[in-house]
Design an enzyme around this catalytic site. Structure first.
Site, short mmCIF file in Angstrom:
data_model
loop_
_atom_site.label_atom_id
_atom_site.label_comp_id
_atom_site.label_asym_id
_atom_site.label_seq_id
_atom_site.Cartn_x
_atom_site.Cartn_y
_atom_site.Cartn_z
CD GLN A 109 40.35 37.40 35.93
OE1 GLN A 109 40.46 37.75 34.76
NE2 GLN A 109 39.67 38.10 36.81
CG ASP A 152 45.05 43.27 34.02
OD1 ASP A 152 43.92 43.72 33.81
OD2 ASP A 152 45.27 42.10 34.41
CE LYS A 189 39.07 39.90 31.97
NZ LYS A 189 39.81 39.52 33.16
N1 GUN Z 1 40.29 40.46 38.87
C1 GUN Z 1 39.36 41.41 39.12
N2 GUN Z 1 39.56 42.48 38.33
C2 GUN Z 1 40.64 42.20 37.57
C3 GUN Z 1 41.32 42.91 36.54
O1 GUN Z 1 40.98 44.04 36.18
N3 GUN Z 1 42.37 42.26 35.98
C4 GUN Z 1 42.76 41.03 36.37
N4 GUN Z 1 43.82 40.50 35.79
N5 GUN Z 1 42.16 40.35 37.31
C5 GUN Z 1 41.09 40.92 37.90
#
Ligand code: GUN
Length: 286
Positions: free
Chosen positions: A98, A121, A54
């Site tokens: 996350q 998200d 990211k």
């Molecule tokens: N962990 C695995 N996939 C995701 C996601 O799409 N967003 C977040 N925040 N955590 C994750």
């Protein structure tokens, strides 16, 4: 016959190029760039890889990336306070906490505390509701990435029979909802589904998001079907998807690989959502 490959990496790059053009316009006009705050609690290795990806994507597009790396023992109260501070920070457009969080922190408490306008998200109940109602909101990144991949690879969606394997809040349910809004006839299958092969072998499009390595085999797929693999399974032979790629590519019409399929699209959609949160949500926008 061998399936055409739906190249998620190339499609993600195309989308990121479009986003970069917009970000460059914003900053060359003298405004601050869009900014994404990423919060990671603990040191889960897979989460660290996602967070690194990211950050790299933000840097490549000129989006500001702010990371908060917290100790695994951080209390729920501390994390709530950090989210409050980010909600109130006018220089932050997107907030991503996350997942998974350590067991002592109740995930819904945290996700529901994020300002829905900064919820890149798309996990806040307000955005979940807006998705179901097909109204303006931030859409979850993986489902939005899957839809974008299907559209950009030229698939006609209206009237198609789609089978979504998996009913998670992050992938299965929102993907099924997005495809319903594209006028697909959607079936969601899961671990208790009976006669699964009968259902999948009638599908025009299969979305595999069950987290079982190479679960979808050639016998389950109608000749010429489109197969999108959302799986990321770490096995002795490396990372594999939920689809037996070598077997299924012989019968499918289109197939997305792992790696290089849905994964890069998820990151590109996160960048898209960050830019969208920066711009504010237009009344008719998606
Ligand atoms: N962990 C695995 N996939 C995701 C996601 O799409 N967003 C977040 N925040 N955590 C994750």
């Amino acid at each position: 016959m061998s399936a055409k490959i739906i190249d998620g990496k190339a499609t993600a790059q195309e989308l990121k190029n479009e986003i970069k053009i917009e970000v460059d316009k914003i900053t060359s006009g003298g405004s601050r760039p869009p900014a994404l705050a990423v919060v990671l609690v603990g040191k889960d290795p897979a989460s660290q890889i996602y967070v690194n990806n990211k950050r790299k994507a933000c840097h490549a597009l000129g989006i500001k990336s702010v990371e908060h790396l917290l100790d695994a023992a951080t209390s729920e109260k501390n994390l709530m306070e950090l989210v409050t501070a980010l909600n109130n920070d006018n220089d932050i457009d997107g907030i991503l906490v996350q997942l998974p969080l350590p067991k002592h922190i109740h995930e819904p408490h945290i996700l529901e505390h994020i300002n829905p306008l900064k919820d890149v998200d798309g996990f806040h109940p307000v955005n979940v509701g807006r998705l179901v109602a097909n109204s303006t909101g931030l859409r979850p990144c993986t489902p939005a990435g899957i839809l974008e991949m299907l559209k950009r690879s030229g698939q006609e969606l209206s009237g198609k029979k789609v089978v979504v394997l998996g009913r998670s809040n992050i992938v299965g349910k929102p993907t099924a909802t997005l495809l319903l809004h594209e006028s697909c006839t959607v079936t969601i299958c899961h671990s208790k589904t009976r006669h699964l092969n009968d259902i999948t072998s009638r599908a025009d499009i299969i979305i595999a998001a069950i987290g079982k390595p190479e679960f979808v085999t050639a016998e389950m797929v109608k000749p010429g079907a489109v197969v999108i693999d959302v799986g990321v399974n770490r096995t002795a032979k490396g990372v594999v998807g939920d689809v037996d790629f070598e077997g299924v590519k012989k019968v499918a019409g289109f197939i997305s690989p792992v790696p290089g399929g849905v994964g890069p699209m998820t990151i590109a959609m996160l960048m898209y959502n960050t830019l969208k949160a920066y711009k504010g949500l237009s009344p008719s926008g998606h």
